[in-house]
Design a protein around this motif. Structure first.
Motif, PDB file in Angstrom:
ATOM      1  N   TYR A  70      42.122  30.016  49.753  1.00 41.64           N
ATOM      2  CA  TYR A  70      42.786  30.930  48.822  1.00 41.64           C
ATOM      3  C   TYR A  70      41.925  31.532  47.897  1.00 41.64           C
ATOM      4  O   TYR A  70      41.042  30.965  47.298  1.00 41.64           O
ATOM      5  CB  TYR A  70      43.745  29.901  48.031  1.00 41.64           C
ATOM      6  N   PRO A  71      41.896  32.845  48.125  1.00 38.91           N
ATOM      7  CA  PRO A  71      41.017  33.785  47.099  1.00 38.91           C
ATOM      8  C   PRO A  71      41.233  33.559  45.640  1.00 38.91           C
ATOM      9  O   PRO A  71      42.518  33.714  45.213  1.00 38.91           O
ATOM     10  CB  PRO A  71      41.231  35.336  47.427  1.00 38.91           C
ATOM     11  N   LEU A  94      33.675  40.919  53.542  1.00 39.96           N
ATOM     12  CA  LEU A  94      33.251  40.742  52.045  1.00 39.96           C
ATOM     13  C   LEU A  94      33.412  42.118  51.322  1.00 39.96           C
ATOM     14  O   LEU A  94      33.652  42.337  50.270  1.00 39.96           O
ATOM     15  CB  LEU A  94      31.872  40.388  52.035  1.00 39.96           C
ATOM     16  N   GLY A  95      33.229  43.447  52.176  1.00 37.48           N
ATOM     17  CA  GLY A  95      33.259  44.620  51.718  1.00 37.48           C
ATOM     18  C   GLY A  95      35.027  44.841  51.276  1.00 37.48           C
ATOM     19  O   GLY A  95      35.145  45.340  50.347  1.00 37.48           O
ATOM     20  N   HIS A  96      35.746  44.318  51.916  1.00 41.16           N
ATOM     21  CA  HIS A  96      37.160  44.137  51.641  1.00 41.16           C
ATOM     22  C   HIS A  96      37.647  43.566  50.492  1.00 41.16           C
ATOM     23  O   HIS A  96      38.263  43.954  49.493  1.00 41.16           O
ATOM     24  CB  HIS A  96      37.995  43.543  52.670  1.00 41.16           C
ATOM     25  N   VAL A  97      37.058  42.329  50.240  1.00 40.01           N
ATOM     26  CA  VAL A  97      37.020  41.415  49.121  1.00 40.01           C
ATOM     27  C   VAL A  97      36.747  42.212  47.903  1.00 40.01           C
ATOM     28  O   VAL A  97      37.205  42.356  46.838  1.00 40.01           O
ATOM     29  CB  VAL A  97      36.101  40.381  49.071  1.00 40.01           C
ATOM     30  N   THR A  98      35.420  42.987  47.786  1.00 43.27           N
ATOM     31  CA  THR A  98      34.992  43.610  46.650  1.00 43.27           C
ATOM     32  C   THR A  98      35.890  44.789  46.314  1.00 43.27           C
ATOM     33  O   THR A  98      35.755  45.268  45.233  1.00 43.27           O
ATOM     34  CB  THR A  98      33.382  44.074  46.906  1.00 43.27           C
ATOM     35  N   ALA A  99      36.418  45.443  47.350  1.00 42.89           N
ATOM     36  CA  ALA A  99      37.310  46.631  47.329  1.00 42.89           C
ATOM     37  C   ALA A  99      38.697  46.418  46.750  1.00 42.89           C
ATOM     38  O   ALA A  99      39.552  47.361  46.363  1.00 42.89           O
ATOM     39  CB  ALA A  99      36.921  47.575  48.471  1.00 42.89           C
ATOM     40  N   THR A 100      39.205  45.171  47.057  1.00 43.91           N
ATOM     41  CA  THR A 100      40.487  44.779  46.603  1.00 43.91           C
ATOM     42  C   THR A 100      40.795  44.111  45.210  1.00 43.91           C
ATOM     43  O   THR A 100      39.995  43.151  45.213  1.00 43.91           O
ATOM     44  CB  THR A 100      41.041  43.995  47.757  1.00 43.91           C
ATOM     45  N   PRO A 101      41.608  44.498  44.519  1.00 48.37           N
ATOM     46  CA  PRO A 101      41.825  43.641  43.398  1.00 48.37           C
ATOM     47  C   PRO A 101      42.279  42.427  43.776  1.00 48.37           C
ATOM     48  O   PRO A 101      42.896  41.907  44.572  1.00 48.37           O
ATOM     49  CB  PRO A 101      43.146  44.497  42.685  1.00 48.37           C
ATOM     50  N   LEU A 102      41.985  41.064  43.110  1.00 48.25           N
ATOM     51  CA  LEU A 102      42.154  39.831  43.239  1.00 48.25           C
ATOM     52  C   LEU A 102      43.774  39.448  43.490  1.00 48.25           C
ATOM     53  O   LEU A 102      43.941  38.903  44.546  1.00 48.25           O
ATOM     54  CB  LEU A 102      41.695  38.919  42.149  1.00 48.25           C
ATOM     55  N   ALA A 103      44.574  39.996  42.743  1.00 45.96           N
ATOM     56  CA  ALA A 103      45.967  39.702  42.665  1.00 45.96           C
ATOM     57  C   ALA A 103      46.458  40.147  44.249  1.00 45.96           C
ATOM     58  O   ALA A 103      47.242  39.427  44.876  1.00 45.96           O
ATOM     59  CB  ALA A 103      46.829  40.414  41.522  1.00 45.96           C
ATOM     60  N   GLY A 104      46.036  41.339  44.682  1.00 45.27           N
ATOM     61  CA  GLY A 104      46.240  41.905  45.849  1.00 45.27           C
ATOM     62  C   GLY A 104      46.014  41.015  47.025  1.00 45.27           C
ATOM     63  O   GLY A 104      46.587  40.807  47.895  1.00 45.27           O
ATOM     64  N   LEU A 105      44.666  40.585  46.857  1.00 44.79           N
ATOM     65  CA  LEU A 105      43.992  39.731  47.999  1.00 44.79           C
ATOM     66  C   LEU A 105      44.780  38.470  48.014  1.00 44.79           C
ATOM     67  O   LEU A 105      44.971  37.987  49.250  1.00 44.79           O
ATOM     68  CB  LEU A 105      42.463  39.483  47.506  1.00 44.79           C
ATOM     69  N   ALA A 106      45.092  37.875  46.936  1.00 46.38           N
ATOM     70  CA  ALA A 106      45.643  36.590  46.861  1.00 46.38           C
ATOM     71  C   ALA A 106      47.222  36.698  47.482  1.00 46.38           C
ATOM     72  O   ALA A 106      47.754  35.974  48.247  1.00 46.38           O
ATOM     73  CB  ALA A 106      45.936  36.117  45.385  1.00 46.38           C
ATOM     74  N   ALA A 107      47.949  37.770  47.134  1.00 45.35           N
ATOM     75  CA  ALA A 107      49.250  38.060  47.532  1.00 45.35           C
ATOM     76  C   ALA A 107      49.146  38.264  48.991  1.00 45.35           C
ATOM     77  O   ALA A 107      50.032  37.781  49.842  1.00 45.35           O
ATOM     78  CB  ALA A 107      49.698  39.323  47.183  1.00 45.35           C
TER      79      ALA A 107
END
Length: 213
Positions: free
Chosen positions: A21-22, A52-65
């Motif tokens: 879970y991110p 990892l590029g997606h992780v850095t380009a995506t707000p954490l809330a969006g990544l978790a959702a």
């Protein structure tokens, strides 16, 4: 570059983190994960670098959702490997015990909150000097892994790249594997066998809707 045992162990450790879970800790680890990824052959590193590029380009809330929507709410992407082979049947409890016994034989005891067949847990176990047993557990459930990988690609999920990297650490699929994937795709996991007594205590029967956090 030839894939060595050390490369596989490093890749498994990175993959384990990326399939959990991110949270804020993931963001803190991104520089370390990038550095580790940079030591790997292209077949393992390329997909991880993409994610990892997606992780850095995506707000954490969006990544978790997105993680919850993908792995918690869609059984076809269950991160629990025994689900694909046994569904929610009682036989799954016995399969979970096999994972726990493998871990205990290696001197590892999981927290009671962790299910032993979560892909991130299996990868972390394999990375910690247990490559032979880890590969055995992963290849025993290769059909489910491959079905998940293909499904993630089909839906355009960014986690498909992580599964590509996992697949690249394992032996190539053979004809029997392809047949098993096709059969699983057509039939799905087995349904409950009514009337059978549980094969394992209730505490080993998982909740397939939850993902590792």
């Amino acid at each position: 570059m030839t894939v060595t045992d050390r490369h596989r162990a490093t890749a498994w450790q990175v993959q384990s983190v990326l399939l959990s879970y991110p949270d804020e800790l993931l963001l803190e680890r991104v520089p370390l994960l990038r550095a580790a990824t940079g030591t790997l052959p292209a077949s393992l590193a390329g997909p991880l670098a993409t994610f990892l590029g997606h992780v850095t380009a995506t707000p954490l809330a969006g990544l978790a959702a997105d993680y919850v929507a993908t792995f918690d709410h869609r059984k076809r992407f269950s991160p629990y490997l025994t689900y694909f082979a046994y569904g929610d049947t009682r036989k799954r409890g016995m399969a979970l015990l096999r994972f726990k016994h493998a871990y205990r034989a290696a001197g590892l005891r999981l927290d009671d909150s962790e299910l032993p067949d979560h892909l991130a847990v299996v990868l972390e176990f394999a990375a910690a000097g247990n490559a032979e047993t880890g590969v055995r557990l992963l290849t025993e459930h290769r059909a489910g892994l491959e079905l998940m990988r293909l499904g993630l690609h089909e839906t355009g999920s960014p986690w498909a790249a992580v599964l590509d990297s996992v697949s690249a650490t394992l032996p190539p699929l053979n004809g029997r594997d392809h047949d098993a994937v096709a059969r699983l795709a057509a039939e799905g996991p087995p349904e409950e066998e009514v009337g059978l007594a549980p094969f394992a205590p209730p505490e080993y029967m998982p909740d397939p809707e939850g993902a590792r956090r």
